[in-house]
Write a protein that holds these residues in place. Structure first.
Motif, PDB file in Angstrom:
ATOM      1  N   THR A 140       0.847  -1.192   0.000  1.00 27.40           N
ATOM      2  CA  THR A 140       0.000   0.000   0.000  1.00 27.40           C
ATOM      3  C   THR A 140       0.883   1.242   0.000  1.00 27.40           C
ATOM      4  OG1 THR A 140      -0.143   0.042   2.416  1.00 27.40           O
ATOM      5  CG2 THR A 140      -1.857  -1.178   1.228  1.00 27.40           C
ATOM      6  N   PHE A 141       0.341   2.323  -0.525  1.00 28.91           N
ATOM      7  CA  PHE A 141       1.076   3.580  -0.546  1.00 28.91           C
ATOM      8  C   PHE A 141       0.096   4.724  -0.716  1.00 28.91           C
ATOM      9  CE2 PHE A 141       0.790   2.005  -4.868  1.00 28.91           C
ATOM     10  CZ  PHE A 141       0.455   3.123  -5.620  1.00 28.91           C
ATOM     11  N   GLU A 142       0.584   5.937  -0.553  1.00 25.74           N
ATOM     12  CA  GLU A 142      -0.187   7.144  -0.807  1.00 25.74           C
ATOM     13  C   GLU A 142       0.618   8.059  -1.715  1.00 25.74           C
ATOM     14  OE1 GLU A 142      -2.581   7.185   3.498  1.00 25.74           O
ATOM     15  OE2 GLU A 142      -1.094   8.748   3.055  1.00 25.74           O
TER      16      GLU A 142
ATOM     17  N   ALA B 213       1.733   4.688   3.789  1.00 26.55           N
ATOM     18  CA  ALA B 213       0.297   4.887   3.984  1.00 26.55           C
ATOM     19  C   ALA B 213      -0.058   4.860   5.457  1.00 26.55           C
ATOM     20  CB  ALA B 213      -0.492   3.816   3.232  1.00 26.55           C
ATOM     21  N   SER B 214      -0.984   5.718   5.839  1.00 23.10           N
ATOM     22  CA  SER B 214      -1.457   5.767   7.223  1.00 23.10           C
ATOM     23  C   SER B 214      -2.927   6.143   7.220  1.00 23.10           C
ATOM     24  CB  SER B 214      -0.663   6.790   8.034  1.00 23.10           C
ATOM     25  OG  SER B 214      -1.294   7.054   9.283  1.00 23.10           O
ATOM     26  N   ALA B 215      -3.679   5.548   8.127  1.00 21.94           N
ATOM     27  CA  ALA B 215      -5.100   5.872   8.285  1.00 21.94           C
ATOM     28  C   ALA B 215      -5.313   6.912   9.376  1.00 21.94           C
ATOM     29  CB  ALA B 215      -5.897   4.609   8.610  1.00 21.94           C
ATOM     30  N   GLY B 216      -4.236   7.452   9.934  1.00 24.41           N
ATOM     31  CA  GLY B 216      -4.356   8.389  11.048  1.00 24.41           C
ATOM     32  C   GLY B 216      -4.651   9.807  10.613  1.00 24.41           C
ATOM     33  N   ASN B 217      -4.723  10.689  11.603  1.00 22.63           N
ATOM     34  CA  ASN B 217      -4.952  12.107  11.358  1.00 22.63           C
ATOM     35  C   ASN B 217      -4.511  12.895  12.593  1.00 22.63           C
ATOM     36  OD1 ASN B 217      -5.684  14.452  10.096  1.00 22.63           O
ATOM     37  ND2 ASN B 217      -7.881  14.188  10.426  1.00 22.63           N
TER      38      ASN B 217
ATOM     39  N   TYR C  63       2.717   8.283   8.982  1.00 24.79           N
ATOM     40  CA  TYR C  63       1.953   9.451   8.540  1.00 24.79           C
ATOM     41  C   TYR C  63       2.902  10.422   7.852  1.00 24.79           C
ATOM     42  CZ  TYR C  63      -1.655  13.059   8.603  1.00 24.79           C
ATOM     43  OH  TYR C  63      -2.590  13.988   8.233  1.00 24.79           O
ATOM     44  N   TYR C  64       2.598  10.756   6.616  1.00 20.68           N
ATOM     45  CA  TYR C  64       3.528  11.562   5.827  1.00 20.68           C
ATOM     46  C   TYR C  64       3.345  13.052   6.089  1.00 20.68           C
ATOM     47  CZ  TYR C  64       5.889  13.707   1.855  1.00 20.68           C
ATOM     48  OH  TYR C  64       6.714  14.488   1.077  1.00 20.68           O
ATOM     49  N   GLU C  65       4.461  13.728   6.307  1.00 20.59           N
ATOM     50  CA  GLU C  65       4.493  15.188   6.366  1.00 20.59           C
ATOM     51  C   GLU C  65       5.756  15.653   5.655  1.00 20.59           C
ATOM     52  OE1 GLU C  65       3.064  18.477   6.409  1.00 20.59           O
ATOM     53  OE2 GLU C  65       2.022  17.423   8.047  1.00 20.59           O
TER      54      GLU C  65
ATOM     55  N   TRP D 265       3.821  12.399  15.379  1.00 14.78           N
ATOM     56  CA  TRP D 265       4.708  11.656  14.481  1.00 14.78           C
ATOM     57  C   TRP D 265       5.282  10.421  15.161  1.00 14.78           C
ATOM     58  CZ3 TRP D 265       7.611  16.736  12.900  1.00 14.78           C
ATOM     59  CH2 TRP D 265       6.780  17.480  12.040  1.00 14.78           C
ATOM     60  N   LYS D 266       5.605  10.562  16.425  1.00 19.51           N
ATOM     61  CA  LYS D 266       6.141   9.415  17.163  1.00 19.51           C
ATOM     62  C   LYS D 266       5.105   8.307  17.280  1.00 19.51           C
ATOM     63  CE  LYS D 266       8.477   8.165  21.482  1.00 19.51           C
ATOM     64  NZ  LYS D 266       8.985   8.668  22.793  1.00 19.51           N
TER      65      LYS D 266
END
Length: 311
Positions: free
Chosen positions: A74-76, A158-162, A204-206, A198-199
């Motif tokens: 998976t990726f974003e 990829a991350s499902a977080g926010n 989660y991409y920034e 982030w930790k």
């Protein structure tokens, strides 16, 4: 010495287990869909923020009666520069304002130096402050080139977080300070809140405009094909290592899926069948069933832990 060397070779041969998976190289066409900012309705060429992409391999059963999709990775795809992100900030000992939201960088420099126009500085302005103001002005101009649909897009983890919610104002300590808050206390609280998140979610991409290939958080696998509009340099190409030994599959496809979806399927973006132009390399020309804008070239280097070529 020969006996010792032979013994050492035997020892390491028994202890080291080579990587048996595959290296996936992807070159996406410039029109590849990109994640919209969180809380923003997707526009043309975008998908909702809570979306990820999955590369599937397809295999038919031996009796040719059924088929199955195997989720490879998976990726974003993100804008490297996302001014709408609450954590698009400056980080590190080398930055003058750790934790400041980058959208406010030039405003903070102007506040500290009193220079609104570096080409016409006030009388008595120091050369160091003039240079700082000019650099800030140019940085903001570069950011405008890098952002949006025409900017630089990264293929990422990829991350499902926010992120947590924004605070109500600059004095509210419940949440991430809003971007316009650029006082020292707000910057420090924003830095602490972003780094804590982030930790907790390392995927989660920034991104950051300072080093396009080294994000503040998450993993950058590479870029979508295009140009860096700051210097007109060509960019593109992403690489992902996977544990699976991708040999013998009949087809590959990329789907867009909501982050809540864990089963195969979703919106089919592109698919293709493999060829083997040379031993150990699988090539797939991925094409969209509905538009010429979407497409990708997929190269798979499989079974990396086993190479019988003798040199």
């Amino acid at each position: 010495m020969r006996v010792i060397a032979t013994s050492l070779l035997a020892l390491f041969a028994g202890c080291v287990d080579g990587f048996q998976g595959s290296n996936i190289e992807l070159d996406f066409a410039p029109g590849m869909l990109v994640q919209a900012s969180v809380g923003v309705t997707p526009g043309a060429g975008e998908v909702a923020a809570a979306t990820h992409f999955t590369l599937y391999a397809y295999q038919t059963s031996p009796d040719m009666t059924t088929g199955s999709l195997y989720a490879v990775t998976t990726f974003e795809v993100h804008n490297v520069v996302d001014l709408a992100s609450p954590c698009f900030i400056d980080v590190g000992e080398h930055v003058p304002y750790p934790g400041i939201h980058v959208s406010q960088y030039a405003a903070k420099v102007e506040q500290d130096t009193g220079i609104s126009d570096p080409t016409n500085p006030p009388a008595g302005a120091s050369q160091a402050n003039i240079q700082l103001a000019a650099t800030a002005f140019q940085r903001m101009a570069n950011i405008q080139l890098l952002t949006g649909q025409g900017g630089v897009h990264a293929v990422t983890s990829a991350s499902a977080g926010n992120y947590p919610a924004l605070a109500a104002d600059c004095t509210d300590t419940n949440g991430i300070p809003p971007p316009m808050c650029m006082d020292t206390d707000s910057n420090a609280r924003r830095l602490a809140a972003c780094q804590a998140y982030w930790k907790s979610d390392p995927n989660y991409y920034e991104g950051t405009d300072r080093v396009l290939t080294s994000p503040l958080n998450g993993v950058s696998h590479g870029m979508v094909d295009g140009l860096n509009l700051v210097n007109q340099a060509p960019i593109g190409g992403a690489g992902i290592f996977v544990d699976a030994n991708l040999v013998g599959f009949e087809g590959y496809a990329i789907y867009a899926q909501p982050d809540t979806q864990t089963t195969p399927g979703g919106d089919l973006l592109m698919f293709g069948t493999p060829t083997t132009p040379t031993r150990g390399v699988t090539h797939v020309d991925l094409a969209s069933p509905s538009t010429d804008v979407l497409g990708a070239e997929l190269a798979i280097f499989s079974n990396l832990g086993d190479d019988n070529v003798q040199f």
